[in-house]
Design an enzyme around this catalytic site. Structure first.
Site, PDB file in Angstrom:
ATOM      1  N   HIS A  49      -2.575 -18.370   2.047  1.00  0.00           N
ATOM      2  CA  HIS A  49      -1.808 -19.094   1.043  1.00  0.00           C
ATOM      3  C   HIS A  49      -0.447 -19.541   1.567  1.00  0.00           C
ATOM      4  O   HIS A  49       0.465 -19.818   0.785  1.00  0.00           O
ATOM      5  CB  HIS A  49      -1.701 -18.252  -0.226  1.00  0.00           C
ATOM      6  CG  HIS A  49      -3.044 -17.944  -0.814  1.00  0.00           C
ATOM      7  ND1 HIS A  49      -3.840 -18.915  -1.388  1.00  0.00           N
ATOM      8  CD2 HIS A  49      -3.771 -16.801  -0.834  1.00  0.00           C
ATOM      9  CE1 HIS A  49      -4.976 -18.371  -1.773  1.00  0.00           C
ATOM     10  NE2 HIS A  49      -4.966 -17.093  -1.447  1.00  0.00           N
ATOM     11  N   ASP A 102      -9.328  -6.884   2.444  1.00  0.00           N
ATOM     12  CA  ASP A 102     -10.225  -7.190   3.559  1.00  0.00           C
ATOM     13  C   ASP A 102      -9.492  -7.728   4.779  1.00  0.00           C
ATOM     14  O   ASP A 102      -9.879  -7.450   5.923  1.00  0.00           O
ATOM     15  CB  ASP A 102     -11.333  -8.145   3.121  1.00  0.00           C
ATOM     16  CG  ASP A 102     -10.812  -9.379   2.402  1.00  0.00           C
ATOM     17  OD1 ASP A 102      -9.585  -9.560   2.327  1.00  0.00           O
ATOM     18  OD2 ASP A 102     -11.643 -10.169   1.904  1.00  0.00           O
ATOM     19  N   GLU A 154     -11.791  26.607  -1.229  1.00  0.00           N
ATOM     20  CA  GLU A 154     -12.833  26.153  -2.152  1.00  0.00           C
ATOM     21  C   GLU A 154     -12.315  25.207  -3.232  1.00  0.00           C
ATOM     22  O   GLU A 154     -12.999  24.248  -3.591  1.00  0.00           O
ATOM     23  CB  GLU A 154     -13.516  27.360  -2.803  1.00  0.00           C
ATOM     24  CG  GLU A 154     -14.523  28.071  -1.919  1.00  0.00           C
ATOM     25  CD  GLU A 154     -13.895  29.090  -0.980  1.00  0.00           C
ATOM     26  OE1 GLU A 154     -14.631  29.746  -0.242  1.00  0.00           O
ATOM     27  OE2 GLU A 154     -12.651  29.217  -0.971  1.00  0.00           O
TER      28      GLU A 154
END
Length: 753
Positions: free
Chosen positions: A600, A548, A338
């Site tokens: 880049h 991403d 729990e």
């Protein structure tokens, strides 16, 4: 046929437990006619102690609020009726349940012989009770010796048994008792997928197994919304602060009583030295508990200014205490089950819970044989906050259990069937015999849109939600929380079980901490943002966050053309240029989480300015932003539009207009696209020479427009040894969402505790 229980997840958190089930009872439901007999199902719930009542009470409330379907009989026995253990039967009366029968079944002595005699006494008394009540089904919980007596009596008297929490593994005699009850029980409600698999492996009929989650979680997940400081002060004193106290709950280990008493003594010594206010609960009634109480009194715990020793705390108040504690210590199953719902740090001592599945909040001290070990564990754990874990439940167990009870056909043969061996793999039986779909919540934070989706284990997007991405941090984080809460509620209706949340976002991300370190210029006010904590606290789910480009690579690894490949690279061609690298089946993050910033890579020393502050990057040539920049220049010079093209006045010129012009023969547009594709191709050549992957996957809306130019550049510029490397266009529709989902699905299905 039963109608689906339609719940908004937030409604579970708004009111008292019983009110929640009253809402459910208002919905019209139908129960199958069983041989023309529509009589109510007579359910006997037998509770033996404070711990099992916390699991059984939510079911009892649910049964009580549906009197048109059920008759409830409550039998109380065991330590509930003993003054030394708090006379906890009173909390059942306070919950407004009528106790049909009280059975004094405990033989005092708190040793092995007393446990055996208690089982025998219960077996002597129970037949008269069961003959009088004549229940259709008895609900038995867990692994206590009292529960074994209940199951044995019911089985021998041809009463159907529903066993709660079967299939779990701990580390004591409780395992043997639990599995013995499983063999006597006719129906099984389990809390975790591992427990379900254990039941199937034990030859139980998979059609009679319900993976529902722990009933106590239906109440636990609303705990933090209530006033808690008054409860903390009541039990620990007015001067105690939230997260600045300890809850201790330790029971004897019946297979090694002498060692467990010694370990309890060391625990108390460590707590005295640690010098924090501590709530100590008395142990259960197992053999050895009397000696443990003597240890407490020998050390003066009941009169020590830093300690509060109590026999019992009502469950509603207990969960508030552990939810806001700095740490919980001991060997209670509550600590490993729990407490994970709140992310409270737990120190699990010894072997009593050795086989339990646990969240990352639990630190195990298996050989707690010195005070220093326990003290060191306290220093490591106290005051931390971990992600909330829902291994044992999602807050919707009771509705599933009630449907399960209604589906029981009393005309079916009582004799159990065993499956030798199990004939199906990974069976999870819901009441309507529909497999509940394991799923993830996926979030994609793009420069323009914010998307949330429910994604299944197979990569199917079950439902998708899209909103414009707000410009400010506060609006954005509130919208993410709102969309995720709505999607999680919808998942229940769609029969999807959400395992966690995965987030794909632009910029540099620390996936270990779930923090966006630096974002791209496309997403404003998005630096040093902790995404994990607010989502985990709101949804009570584990949360993963990554860049991403990395997410696109993970999507290809799990669902796309990278599946099964050891080494490959993904390049995203969208608003910006990103990427992800899979090396030896693992995603590469780099020492400062900056690996695979492929957009880049510099391909020209005197190229156009890039958003990163440099110039000549691939992104400055081949991104959607770069193409939009060139398209605007042509449009401003009236060199963009050709015959068959038009741009409405209220529509901004973008990359798609440039592509359309190129297709219609605009030589200048064709030249710009060729230059962009060449820049991307040179970047791919550099990747081939550096990483030597077996595959390069171009992903995103511009990939199909670049693929042929990229291949031409590779043939002209790459070393002969890498010219055979295949370059393909991704066939995934939503790689960012699928990649975000894959973080959840991969981790939650392969993790071993």
């Amino acid at each position: 046929m039963d109608t689906n229980v339609e719940l908004h997840r937030e409604s579970c958190y708004l009111g008292p437990h019983e009110l929640y089930f009253k809402k459910l009872s208002k919905q019209k439901k139908q129960v199958m006619e069983k041989n023309g007999n529509n009589r109510k199902l007579r359910v006997c719930v037998a509770t033996c102690n404070r711990a099992d009542y916390s699991k059984l009470a939510p079911i009892m409330f649910g049964i009580k609020t549906e009197p048109e379907f059920f008759e409830l009989d409550v039998v109380v026995l065991g330590s509930h009726l003993i003054d030394d253990y708090g006379n906890t039967y009173r909390m059942i009366e306070q919950d407004d349940f009528d106790i049909n029968t009280r059975l004094h079944t405990i033989v005092r002595g708190e040793d092995e012989a007393a446990m055996v005699e208690s089982v025998g006494l219960a077996l002597v008394k129970l037949p008269d009770v069961l003959n009088r009540l004549k229940p259709d089904i008895m609900i038995v919980h867990g692994d206590r010796f009292d529960a074994l007596a209940l199951a044995t009596s019911a089985a021998l008297m041809n009463i159907r048994i529903l066993h709660i929490e079967g299939g779990e593994v701990s580390g004591t005699i409780d395992d043997s008792i639990r599995h013995a009850i499983t063999k006597l029980a006719h129906y099984h409600v389990c809390c975790t997928r591992s427990a379900e698999q254990h039941l199937i492996s034990m030859c139980e009929d998979h059609d009679r197994i319900l993976l529902a989650g722990c009933p106590s979680y239906d109440k636990l997940l609303s705990a933090k919304n209530k006033d808690y400081m008054s409860i903390i002060r009541m039990w620990l004193g007015d001067d105690v602060k939230c997260k600045d106290y300890i809850v201790a709950l330790q029971h004897p280990v019946t297979t090694d009583i002498k060692h467990s008493i010694k370990m309890f003594e060391l625990t108390l010594d460590a707590l005295i030295s640690f010098n924090k206010r501590t709530l100590v609960l008395f142990p259960n009634i197992d053999a050895g508990s009397k000696e443990m109480v003597r240890v407490m009194r020998k050390k003066g715990i009941e009169h020590h200014p830093n300690f509060r020793a109590v026999k019992h705390v009502p469950f509603d108040q207990f969960i508030q205490l552990v939810a806001h504690a700095g740490c919980m210590i001991g060997n209670s199953s509550c600590g490993v089950r729990e407490v994970g719902a709140f992310g409270t740090p737990v120190i699990n001592l010894g072997t009593r819970q050795i086989g339990r599945e646990t969240g990352e909040n639990v630190l195990h001290v298996r050989d707690a044989d010195t005070q220093d070990k326990i003290l060191q564990a306290l220093h490591l754990q106290f005051g931390k906050q971990y992600p909330c874990s829902k291994i044992y439940g999602d807050g919707n167990a009771v509705p599933r259990i009630l449907k399960f009870l209604k589906s029981i056909d009393l005309q079916e043969p009582l004799q159990k069937k065993f499956c030798f061996p199990p004939v199906k793999e990974n069976i999870s039986q819901d009441i309507d015999h529909i497999l509940e779909t394991l799923s993830a919540l996926a979030v994609d934070l793009g420069g323009t849109n914010l998307r949330v989706a429910i994604v299944s284990m197979k990569g199917e997007i079950v439902k998708k939600y899209t909103q414009f991405n707000p410009k400010t941090y506060e609006e954005r984080i509130n919208l993410i929380l709102q969309m995720c809460v709505e999607a999680a509620a919808e998942a229940v209706k769609l029969n999807c079980r959400i395992l966690g949340v995965g987030i794909s976002t632009g910029g540099r991300v620390n996936p270990q901490e779930g923090i966006v370190l630096h974002s791209t210029k496309l997403i404003q006010e998005w630096n040093s943002v902790d995404l994990r904590t607010p989502l985990s606290d709101t949804l009570h789910l584990p949360v993963w966050v990554d860049n991403d480009g990395n997410c696109a690579a993970m999507a290809e690894r799990k669902f796309g053309q990278g599946k099964g490949l050891e080494n490959f690279v993904t390049l995203i061609t969208g608003t910006g240029i990103g990427g992800g690298i899979i090396h030896q089946h693992e995603l590469i993050h780099g020492s400062s989480f900056c690996a695979a910033e492929l957009g880049h890579l510099v391909v020209s020393l005197d190229g156009p300015d890039c958003s990163c502050g440099s110039h000549g990057c691939i992104e400055a040539y081949a991104s959607g932003m770069a193409l939009q920049r060139e398209a605007k220049k042509l449009h401003d010079e009236d060199l963009l539009l050709v015959e068959g093209m038009s741009v409405p006045k209220d529509e901004a010129v973008g990359a798609l207009h440039l592509i359309q012009a190129a297709k219609l023969g605009n030589a200048k547009a064709q030249s710009i696209l060729r230059t962009a594709g060449t820049a991307l191709g040179l970047g791919v050549v550099n990747i081939l020479h550096t990483m030597n992957p077996s595959l390069v996957i171009l992903s995103g809306v511009l990939a199909s427009h670049y693929i042929h130019i990229v291949k031409d550049v590779i043939r002209q510029q790459a070393l002969s040894s890498v010219q055979d490397v295949d370059v393909v266009v991704s066939d995934l529709v939503d790689p960012a969402l699928l990649g975000a989902a894959s973080m959840v699905l991969d981790y939650t299905t392969r993790r071993i505790h």
